[in-house]
Design a protein around this motif. Structure first.
Motif, mmCIF file in Angstrom:
data_model
loop_
_atom_site.group_PDB
_atom_site.id
_atom_site.type_symbol
_atom_site.label_atom_id
_atom_site.label_comp_id
_atom_site.label_asym_id
_atom_site.label_seq_id
_atom_site.Cartn_x
_atom_site.Cartn_y
_atom_site.Cartn_z
ATOM 1 N N THR A 193 7.436 10.254 -3.973
ATOM 2 C CA THR A 193 7.724 10.406 -5.316
ATOM 3 C C THR A 193 6.653 11.118 -6.269
ATOM 4 O OG1 THR A 193 7.278 8.367 -6.494
ATOM 5 C CG2 THR A 193 9.601 8.675 -5.357
ATOM 6 N N LYS A 194 6.930 11.568 -7.361
ATOM 7 C CA LYS A 194 5.914 12.031 -8.269
ATOM 8 C C LYS A 194 5.115 10.989 -8.897
ATOM 9 C CE LYS A 194 8.030 16.465 -10.002
ATOM 10 N NZ LYS A 194 8.477 17.158 -11.149
ATOM 11 N N GLU A 195 5.798 9.895 -9.001
ATOM 12 C CA GLU A 195 4.948 8.626 -9.435
ATOM 13 C C GLU A 195 4.054 8.155 -8.284
ATOM 14 O OE1 GLU A 195 8.655 9.180 -11.581
ATOM 15 O OE2 GLU A 195 8.288 8.890 -9.534
ATOM 16 N N ASP A 196 4.404 8.360 -6.995
ATOM 17 C CA ASP A 196 3.330 8.025 -6.081
ATOM 18 C C ASP A 196 2.251 9.288 -6.149
ATOM 19 O OD1 ASP A 196 4.971 5.874 -4.909
ATOM 20 O OD2 ASP A 196 6.296 7.490 -3.741
ATOM 21 N N ALA A 197 2.736 10.304 -6.248
ATOM 22 C CA ALA A 197 1.740 11.232 -6.219
ATOM 23 C C ALA A 197 0.515 11.149 -7.365
ATOM 24 C CB ALA A 197 2.200 12.681 -6.474
ATOM 25 N N ASP A 198 1.300 10.762 -8.558
ATOM 26 C CA ASP A 198 0.196 10.258 -9.538
ATOM 27 C C ASP A 198 -0.828 9.177 -9.154
ATOM 28 O OD1 ASP A 198 1.209 12.293 -11.403
ATOM 29 O OD2 ASP A 198 2.931 11.080 -12.423
ATOM 30 N N PHE A 199 -0.283 8.180 -8.661
ATOM 31 C CA PHE A 199 -1.079 7.141 -8.227
ATOM 32 C C PHE A 199 -2.179 7.243 -7.307
ATOM 33 C CE2 PHE A 199 -1.325 3.308 -5.308
ATOM 34 C CZ PHE A 199 -2.077 2.611 -6.104
ATOM 35 N N LEU A 200 -1.541 8.146 -6.172
ATOM 36 C CA LEU A 200 -2.789 8.834 -5.225
ATOM 37 C C LEU A 200 -3.898 9.625 -5.998
ATOM 38 C CD1 LEU A 200 -1.973 10.725 -2.047
ATOM 39 C CD2 LEU A 200 -3.540 11.463 -3.372
ATOM 40 N N LEU B 188 -3.646 4.774 1.151
ATOM 41 C CA LEU B 188 -3.730 5.056 2.545
ATOM 42 C C LEU B 188 -3.784 6.529 2.908
ATOM 43 C CD1 LEU B 188 -2.002 2.111 4.495
ATOM 44 C CD2 LEU B 188 -4.490 1.925 3.368
ATOM 45 N N ILE B 189 -4.719 6.941 3.183
ATOM 46 C CA ILE B 189 -4.643 8.442 3.406
ATOM 47 C C ILE B 189 -5.261 8.517 4.743
ATOM 48 C CG2 ILE B 189 -4.565 9.299 1.292
ATOM 49 C CD1 ILE B 189 -7.640 9.794 1.101
ATOM 50 N N GLY B 190 -5.132 9.854 5.635
ATOM 51 C CA GLY B 190 -5.641 9.957 6.569
ATOM 52 C C GLY B 190 -7.028 11.024 6.620
ATOM 53 N N LYS B 191 -7.851 11.282 7.560
ATOM 54 C CA LYS B 191 -8.861 12.250 7.488
ATOM 55 C C LYS B 191 -8.953 12.998 8.672
ATOM 56 C CE LYS B 191 -12.869 9.504 8.924
ATOM 57 N NZ LYS B 191 -13.368 10.417 9.982
ATOM 58 N N ARG C 75 -6.283 14.132 4.712
ATOM 59 C CA ARG C 75 -5.205 14.507 5.108
ATOM 60 C C ARG C 75 -3.909 13.694 4.610
ATOM 61 N NH1 ARG C 75 -5.551 13.888 11.663
ATOM 62 N NH2 ARG C 75 -3.492 14.631 11.640
ATOM 63 N N ILE C 76 -3.316 14.116 3.729
ATOM 64 C CA ILE C 76 -2.184 13.927 3.012
ATOM 65 C C ILE C 76 -0.925 14.240 3.823
ATOM 66 C CG2 ILE C 76 -0.991 13.588 0.723
ATOM 67 C CD1 ILE C 76 -3.841 14.299 -0.267
ATOM 68 N N THR C 77 -0.160 13.358 4.427
ATOM 69 C CA THR C 77 0.953 13.639 5.057
ATOM 70 C C THR C 77 1.939 12.606 5.073
ATOM 71 O OG1 THR C 77 0.149 12.767 7.032
ATOM 72 C CG2 THR C 77 -0.061 15.204 6.815
ATOM 73 N N PRO C 78 2.265 12.125 3.768
ATOM 74 C CA PRO C 78 3.107 10.999 3.430
ATOM 75 C C PRO C 78 4.721 11.145 4.031
ATOM 76 C CG PRO C 78 2.992 12.279 1.448
ATOM 77 C CD PRO C 78 2.265 12.793 2.787
ATOM 78 N N PRO C 79 5.682 9.872 4.054
ATOM 79 C CA PRO C 79 6.920 10.197 4.305
ATOM 80 C C PRO C 79 7.568 11.327 3.156
ATOM 81 C CG PRO C 79 6.178 7.958 4.451
ATOM 82 C CD PRO C 79 5.116 8.655 4.045
ATOM 83 N N LEU C 80 8.403 11.916 3.631
ATOM 84 C CA LEU C 80 9.194 12.747 2.693
ATOM 85 C C LEU C 80 9.816 12.264 1.590
ATOM 86 C CD1 LEU C 80 9.926 15.520 5.386
ATOM 87 C CD2 LEU C 80 7.789 15.250 4.525
ATOM 88 N N TYR D 241 0.948 -1.022 -0.118
ATOM 89 C CA TYR D 241 -0.094 0.117 -0.024
ATOM 90 C C TYR D 241 0.864 1.193 -0.288
ATOM 91 C CZ TYR D 241 -3.581 -3.142 1.775
ATOM 92 O OH TYR D 241 -4.685 -4.081 1.783
ATOM 93 N N LEU D 242 0.726 2.164 -0.432
ATOM 94 C CA LEU D 242 1.318 3.495 -0.674
ATOM 95 C C LEU D 242 0.625 4.170 0.735
ATOM 96 C CD1 LEU D 242 2.659 5.738 -1.988
ATOM 97 C CD2 LEU D 242 0.795 6.671 -3.085
ATOM 98 N N ASP D 243 1.506 4.742 1.430
ATOM 99 C CA ASP D 243 1.227 5.216 2.781
ATOM 100 C C ASP D 243 1.261 6.951 2.490
ATOM 101 O OD1 ASP D 243 0.870 6.102 5.330
ATOM 102 O OD2 ASP D 243 2.659 5.140 6.189
ATOM 103 N N ALA D 244 0.184 7.425 2.381
ATOM 104 C CA ALA D 244 -0.213 8.758 2.296
ATOM 105 C C ALA D 244 -0.308 9.607 3.443
ATOM 106 C CB ALA D 244 -0.872 9.266 1.060
#
Length: 476
Positions: free
Chosen positions: A458-465, A438-441, A450-455, A97-100
């Motif tokens: 990547t842009k690819e992750d951003a696109d997927f989200l 996975l995102i928060g609220k 609430r989008i606060t992923p690990p720093l 899972y992408l942890d956003a």
């Protein structure tokens, strides 16, 4: 409170009915197989070892029997997380899972970053704990490194175990230093759930009916929902009015986040903090910057959130990202203010624990070595632009806001009335989890992503989200 939290984090029967409605509508709608392609998670070269532990149902049963009943969970089918690497988490079946959400803006370097893990292991092998009554280089080295990241004379560090504890200590120090009990915070703020911080917190959903004295809550300078829009100086006048009509004319402190996290990623109106700090100083008070979520390079443009408003506080509180997941927080202030704690005995058994402070120092070094602040700015700007474009496509998105990799997306059923889309938020969140995001609220109404992923996002992750959010919303 327990039942209310369940309504916030999961859903009551009414919301469940609406979620089922949305799911059924998605399958029956003629555009179910529309031109929005099914998003796929970016490739990643890591596979976790097999999981042989108890099932999600077994763990959930133990939680219900042995853990505090106020503890709740996200999603209709709770997620069992057993492994993590960088910006990804893995469940018991090995699915990635992408942890956003980053463990609520806590995992800044990435899950299980090798440098942080190595620092923790090396320190643990030598010494897990002693006491600050003895000397140890881990605490002093990290204190020096942390102080070097702060402006002005902010150089004296008190270590704690959490953000709540840091804010609790900061408020007490301000009251001792000024001799005034009155504290001013913002409506919609969240500063913790201990005795003093619960008073400063200003959302009924996070407060119990216990004594919370001496705190005044000013109008929230919220550019989206606030009465004065983005006019920071108009909101600041309310603080001056509180000083004149709600106190003796002297105050202990003003405390605020630069971007409200739990409150729904609300960035303060421009020009607000300079005007407020001026009023607070004139009334003899101190200015406390709560950097528990916005600090440690998360906003990209600056290392600290308060820097975006061009102010220098008297006290700064930090936690979460400071340790990448280790229980660590801190209060940083000036030597003059720090002196108040010598009037009696102040002690914290675990504050400055060598394992935690070794991790904290490693986190600072990783942020610098891997240029994570720069990445937060570049990727965060890209992600915000994509989310803003998505807002133009989907009427349910009322607002996109935040800085760097601390972003919020507010969902509404009516843009003009700004009616909170609470059930819809739960639905989108649940469906995005099924897609692998996975995102928060947060927010008072529970309608802000609430989008606060690990720093290391990547842009690819951003696109997927964004693609996952687009895909889900296109099916509604």
């Amino acid at each position: 409170m327990q039942s209310f939290i369940r309504r916030r984090l999961f859903s009551p029967s009414k919301s469940l009915s609406r979620l089922r409605y949305f799911s059924q509508l998605a399958h029956n709608h003629p555009s179910f197989h529309n031109d929005v392609p099914l998003p796929s998670i970016p490739p990643f070269d890591y596979s976790p070892p097999p999981y042989n532990g108890p099932s999600a149902d077994q763990i959930l049963a133990k939680r219900k029997e042995f853990l505090n009943p106020s503890i709740c969970h996200y999603y209709r089918n709770p997620l069992l997380v057993v492994d993590g690497k960088k910006q990804y988490l893995f469940d018991d079946k090995g699915r990635r899972y992408l942890d956003a959400f980053g463990g609520i803006a806590t995992v800044c370097c990435g899950h299980c970053h090798p440098d942080v893990v190595e620092a923790i292991l090396n320190q643990t092998k030598r010494l897990q704990h002693s006491t600050v009554l003895y000397l140890n280089q881990a605490i002093s080295d990290f204190a020096e490194a942390l102080a070097s990241k702060l402006p002005g004379n902010l150089k004296v560090v008190f270590f704690t175990n959490s953000g709540t504890e840091a804010n609790e200590l900061a408020i007490m120090m301000a009251r001792l230093y000024t001799g005034c009990h009155d504290i001013i915070s913002l409506r919609n703020a969240y500063h913790g759930n201990a005795a003093g911080t619960m008073g400063a917190t200003a959302q009924s959903i996070w407060k119990f009916n216990v004594i919370q004295s001496g705190v005044h809550h000013a109008l929230n300078p919220d550019p989206y929902r606030g009465v004065f829009g983005a006019d920071g100086e108009m909101y600041a006048k309310d603080v001056q009015n509180l000083i004149e009509f709600g106190t003796s004319g002297q105050v202990g402190a003003f405390i605020s986040e630069a971007i409200q996290g739990v409150g729904g990623i609300v960035e303060l109106a421009p020009g607000y903090l300079p005007a407020v700090y001026k009023s607070i100083k004139k009334a003899g008070g101190l200015c406390i910057a709560d950097e528990v979520q916005a600090g440690f390079a998360r906003t990209g443009s600056f290392f600290w959130g308060f820097e975006s408003q061009g102010v220098v506080p008297d006290i700064v509180t930090v936690a979460k990202g400071i340790g990448n997941g280790t229980p660590l927080g801190a209060v940083v202030t000036t030597p003059e203010i720090a002196e108040v704690l010598t009037r009696s005995s102040y002690f914290n058994t675990f504050g400055g624990n060598p394992v935690c402070t070794a991790a904290g120092l490693a986190v600072l070094r990783v942020i610098e070595k891997e240029k994570l602040q720069e990445n937060a700015l570049v990727v965060g700007t890209y992600l915000k632009d994509r989310l803003t474009a998505l807002k133009a496509k989907h009427e349910i998105i009322g607002d996109v806001r935040g800085r760097g990799l601390m972003l919020g997306v507010e969902l509404v059923t009516d843009r003009e009335l700004k009616t909170p889309a609470k059930a819809e938020t739960l639905h989108v969140m649940d469906q995005m989890k099924e897609l692998g995001v996975l995102i928060g609220k947060g927010g008072y109404y529970g309608n802000v992503f609430r989008i606060t992923p690990p720093l290391c996002f990547t842009k690819e992750d951003a696109d997927f989200l964004v693609d996952a959010m687009d895909y889900t919303m296109s099916k509604m």
